[in-house]
Design an enzyme around this catalytic site. Structure first.
Site, PDB file in Angstrom:
ATOM      1  N   GLU A 189       0.846  -1.190   0.000  1.00  0.00           N
ATOM      2  CA  GLU A 189       0.000   0.000   0.000  1.00  0.00           C
ATOM      3  C   GLU A 189       0.887   1.247   0.000  1.00  0.00           C
ATOM      4  O   GLU A 189       0.461   2.326   0.363  1.00  0.00           O
ATOM      5  CB  GLU A 189      -1.012   0.000   1.148  1.00  0.00           C
ATOM      6  N   CYS A 247      -3.755  -3.573   4.149  1.00  0.00           N
ATOM      7  CA  CYS A 247      -2.835  -4.577   4.713  1.00  0.00           C
ATOM      8  C   CYS A 247      -3.221  -6.014   4.378  1.00  0.00           C
ATOM      9  O   CYS A 247      -2.422  -6.930   4.584  1.00  0.00           O
ATOM     10  CB  CYS A 247      -2.759  -4.423   6.233  1.00  0.00           C
ATOM     11  N   HIS A 284      -3.255  -9.758  11.898  1.00  0.00           N
ATOM     12  CA  HIS A 284      -2.646  -8.519  11.392  1.00  0.00           C
ATOM     13  C   HIS A 284      -2.326  -7.669  12.621  1.00  0.00           C
ATOM     14  O   HIS A 284      -3.188  -7.470  13.491  1.00  0.00           O
ATOM     15  CB  HIS A 284      -3.607  -7.779  10.457  1.00  0.00           C
TER      16      HIS A 284
HETATM   17  N1  CAA Z   1       0.556   3.429  30.401  1.00  0.00           N
HETATM   18  C1  CAA Z   1      -0.090   2.342  29.907  1.00  0.00           C
HETATM   19  N2  CAA Z   1      -0.974   2.430  28.856  1.00  0.00           N
HETATM   20  C2  CAA Z   1      -1.182   3.639  28.296  1.00  0.00           C
HETATM   21  C3  CAA Z   1      -0.553   4.802  28.764  1.00  0.00           C
HETATM   22  C4  CAA Z   1       0.353   4.666  29.867  1.00  0.00           C
HETATM   23  N3  CAA Z   1       0.997   5.712  30.363  1.00  0.00           N
HETATM   24  N4  CAA Z   1      -0.964   5.830  28.004  1.00  0.00           N
HETATM   25  C5  CAA Z   1      -1.834   5.351  27.091  1.00  0.00           C
HETATM   26  N5  CAA Z   1      -1.958   4.013  27.261  1.00  0.00           N
HETATM   27  C6  CAA Z   1      -2.784   3.078  26.475  1.00  0.00           C
HETATM   28  C7  CAA Z   1      -4.187   3.606  26.212  1.00  0.00           C
HETATM   29  O1  CAA Z   1      -5.068   3.300  27.282  1.00  0.00           O
HETATM   30  C8  CAA Z   1      -4.520   2.841  24.935  1.00  0.00           C
HETATM   31  O2  CAA Z   1      -4.855   1.508  25.246  1.00  0.00           O
HETATM   32  P1  CAA Z   1      -6.386   1.012  25.134  1.00  0.00           P
HETATM   33  O3  CAA Z   1      -6.826   1.292  23.740  1.00  0.00           O
HETATM   34  O4  CAA Z   1      -6.313  -0.450  25.443  1.00  0.00           O
HETATM   35  O5  CAA Z   1      -7.155   1.808  26.137  1.00  0.00           O
HETATM   36  C9  CAA Z   1      -3.189   2.777  24.214  1.00  0.00           C
HETATM   37  O6  CAA Z   1      -2.175   2.997  25.186  1.00  0.00           O
HETATM   38  C10 CAA Z   1      -3.014   3.842  23.125  1.00  0.00           C
HETATM   39  O7  CAA Z   1      -3.252   5.092  23.714  1.00  0.00           O
HETATM   40  P2  CAA Z   1      -4.136   6.169  22.971  1.00  0.00           P
HETATM   41  O8  CAA Z   1      -5.409   5.545  22.450  1.00  0.00           O
HETATM   42  O9  CAA Z   1      -4.269   7.344  23.841  1.00  0.00           O
HETATM   43  O10 CAA Z   1      -3.178   6.493  21.741  1.00  0.00           O
HETATM   44  P3  CAA Z   1      -3.349   7.460  20.537  1.00  0.00           P
HETATM   45  O11 CAA Z   1      -4.388   8.496  20.767  1.00  0.00           O
HETATM   46  O12 CAA Z   1      -1.986   7.921  20.222  1.00  0.00           O
HETATM   47  O13 CAA Z   1      -3.923   6.545  19.353  1.00  0.00           O
HETATM   48  C11 CAA Z   1      -3.942   4.846  17.704  1.00  0.00           C
HETATM   49  C12 CAA Z   1      -3.585   5.200  19.145  1.00  0.00           C
HETATM   50  C13 CAA Z   1      -5.404   5.203  17.429  1.00  0.00           C
HETATM   51  C14 CAA Z   1      -3.753   3.365  17.519  1.00  0.00           C
HETATM   52  C15 CAA Z   1      -3.024   5.649  16.760  1.00  0.00           C
HETATM   53  O14 CAA Z   1      -1.692   5.295  16.977  1.00  0.00           O
HETATM   54  C16 CAA Z   1      -3.348   5.463  15.281  1.00  0.00           C
HETATM   55  O15 CAA Z   1      -4.154   6.180  14.706  1.00  0.00           O
HETATM   56  N6  CAA Z   1      -2.647   4.497  14.620  1.00  0.00           N
HETATM   57  C17 CAA Z   1      -2.844   4.232  13.175  1.00  0.00           C
HETATM   58  C18 CAA Z   1      -4.118   3.484  12.881  1.00  0.00           C
HETATM   59  C19 CAA Z   1      -4.062   2.044  13.341  1.00  0.00           C
HETATM   60  O16 CAA Z   1      -3.006   1.441  13.470  1.00  0.00           O
HETATM   61  N7  CAA Z   1      -5.248   1.471  13.553  1.00  0.00           N
HETATM   62  C20 CAA Z   1      -5.346   0.067  13.894  1.00  0.00           C
HETATM   63  C21 CAA Z   1      -6.542  -0.587  13.253  1.00  0.00           C
HETATM   64  S1  CAA Z   1      -6.506  -0.293  11.481  1.00  0.00           S
HETATM   65  C22 CAA Z   1      -5.371  -1.399  10.871  1.00  0.00           C
HETATM   66  O17 CAA Z   1      -5.031  -2.354  11.521  1.00  0.00           O
HETATM   67  C23 CAA Z   1      -4.812  -1.150   9.507  1.00  0.00           C
HETATM   68  C24 CAA Z   1      -3.422  -0.634   9.648  1.00  0.00           C
HETATM   69  O18 CAA Z   1      -2.471  -1.399   9.643  1.00  0.00           O
HETATM   70  C25 CAA Z   1      -3.203   0.812   9.797  1.00  0.00           C
END
Ligand code: CAA
Length: 445
Positions: free
Chosen positions: A83, A120, A244
């Site tokens: 991709e 993916c 994945h």
């Molecule tokens: N200690 C322990 N855990 C902590 C923490 C700390 N100090 N701070 C945060 N966390 C945890 C949060 O609770 C959360 O876990 P849960 O979801 O289990 O509650 C996790 O860490 C991530 O924290 P946030 O949600 O606050 O993180 P974020 O706002 O930065 O967003 C994300 C995370 C949405 C995955 C972002 O990184 C993102 O957009 N990533 C790209 C999209 C993606 O990968 N999506 C996955 C599904 S789509 C897919 O699979 C296709 C692909 O390959 C892209």
């Protein structure tokens, strides 16, 4: 029916490494445990300035062909799943074939080449196409080369920046394979979704939180569809479930939902009932909110049981070890998860021949697919031949300033020329541009 599946596999990681808790988190003003505990990541792999999807794919394929003593005449099909493509017409597989023809005797003039796109999941779709081509008897005794290669970069400042990665997986697909045989049964969960897309742009537009929900919903549909043709899945019948893995925390959620599903109406649910009660059934609730509250409560209790922890530790956790060190490889990610599990088996002297693996692939946009694989007698030798540990250990560790430079150097909208951080050795490298805007490559001894 003749067994068809993956005969051999090789991986190639980007040559650079970004330490997420140590280097990235402090710059973002975040707690390092968000990475290590929340997302489940220690590091991301990055491509050096001379690396791209072609070099990484060609390098994985080169290692595979060299190790297996393959020549171009043994390969009747080359499909590249990505991709991160940079050309809307000329497929990456032609570049990869050109690279390989420069180092092996013979050519791929009679091999069918293509490029697969569905986020993916395209790597698994290419694998499926290759198996079907062989099962249809159209391969003339030859195997198929399937390559999943991506530079999973996000725009600077995007939430996805935490989950970047770069690498390639090359797989050789044959009859009577040495590594795994693929089931013909498969299940799909597919819907028109807007969770993650790249409408003619390099870096994705992502609705991160929604993408997590879409992943889980499509995966659940795929599992139900798989069970409708293959029968119910039972935890005791499955050695590993490589999913994945955009980041290990995503798989933690998928594993939990999957376990609840495959233990429902089994003796495992009965055993757990004394400790945490039975799973809530929708028909027992008058309103949906109360049902969802009860589900959340059950899941939270389930997570705390030894039974679940043991299952997760043996079936899911081993699939995540490599992902923790390299981040998201998009099309290659689920195939790296399979390698990670088998590598765990090798290191722990597990007897895996004949064991079953359930593979859960996902592509945004969105589609999930589930199929089973049976581990073959030659698995140990195939996995022992990999040098992934050495590759990971020899990556150059980026400082924050390095990271900013390398991200800019790979940004198609910027014209940034930087010195490579590593010295290529026995690998293909990007070698500049040709007169029609084509990319040029050469092999460095
Ligand atoms: N200690 C322990 N855990 C902590 C923490 C700390 N100090 N701070 C945060 N966390 C945890 C949060 O609770 C959360 O876990 P849960 O979801 O289990 O509650 C996790 O860490 C991530 O924290 P946030 O949600 O606050 O993180 P974020 O706002 O930065 O967003 C994300 C995370 C949405 C995955 C972002 O990184 C993102 O957009 N990533 C790209 C999209 C993606 O990968 N999506 C996955 C599904 S789509 C897919 O699979 C296709 C692909 O390959 C892209």
């Amino acid at each position: 029916m003749t067994a068809v599946g993956i005969d051999a596999i090789e991986v190639w990681t980007g040559n650079l490494k970004l330490d997420l808790p140590g280097t990235f988190a402090p710059q973002k003003g975040e707690d390092p445990e968000k990475y290590t505990k929340g997302l489940g990541l220690n590091a991301s792999s990055f491509p050096d300035s001379y690396e791209d999807i072609v070099t990484m794919g060609a390098n994985a394929a080169y290692r595979l062909m060299d190790r297996k003593g393959l020549e171009p005449k043994d390969i009747g099909r080359i499909d590249v799943a990505t991709e991160s493509a940079f050309d809307n017409s000329k497929p990456v597989s032609t570049y990869v074939a050109g690279c390989l023809e420069g180092v092996f005797d013979g050519d791929f003039h009679h091999a069918n080449k293509g490029e697969r796109k569905f986020a993916c999941i395209a790597g698994t779709q290419s694998l499926d196409d290759a198996c079907n081509w062989i099962r249809a008897g159209r391969n003339r005794g030859r195997g198929a080369l399937v390559i999943a290669t991506d530079t999973a970069l996000y725009a600077r400042g995007d939430a996805g920046e935490a989950t970047q990665g770069a690498g390639a997986v090359a797989m050789y697909i044959t009859e009577n394979p040495s590594l795994v045989e693929l089931s013909t049964e498969q299940g799909y969960g597919s819907a028109d979704e807007t969770d993650f897309l790249k409408p003619n742009q390099q870096f994705p537009s992502v609705d991160g939180k929604r993408s997590v929900q879409v992943y889980l919903a499509r995966m659940r549909e795929a599992l139900e569809d798989y069970e409708s043709v293959a029968g119910d899945v039972h935890p005791d019948d499955i050695a590993f479930i490589p999913f994945h893995t955009p980041f290990p925390g995503m798989v933690r959620k998928a594993g939990m939902l999957g376990y609840r599903h495959i233990t429902r109406d089994t003796a495992i649910e009965d055993d757990l009932a004394a400790e945490i009660g039975r799973q809530p059934r929708e028909e027992a609730f008058d309103d949906e909110a109360a049902y969802h509250d009860a589900l959340r409560e059950y899941m939270s209790a389930l997570k705390g049981t030894d039974r679940y922890a043991d299952w997760y530790g043996s079936t899911i956790d081993p699939t995540l070890t490599l992902s923790r060190e390299v981040g998201n490889w998009y099309t290659g990610s689920v195939h790296l998860a399979r390698v990670s599990a088998l590598k765990h088996g090798l290191e722990n002297e597990l007897e895996l021949a004949g064991e079953r693996v359930l593979v859960g692939s996902y592509g945004s946009g969105a589609q999930a697919e589930i199929h089973a694989e049976t581990i073959q007698d030659g698995w140990r030798e195939e996995i022992a031949a990999l040098n992934i540990d050495e590759q990971l250990a020899s990556r150059y560790e980026l400082t924050w300033a390095d990271y900013e430079e390398i991200h800019d150097a790979h940004n198609h909208d910027m014209d940034v020329d930087i010195e490579p951080r590593t010295t290529p050795e026995a690998e293909f490298v990007f070698d500049g541009w040709g007169p029609m805007g084509e990319r040029k490559y050469r092999f460095v001894d």
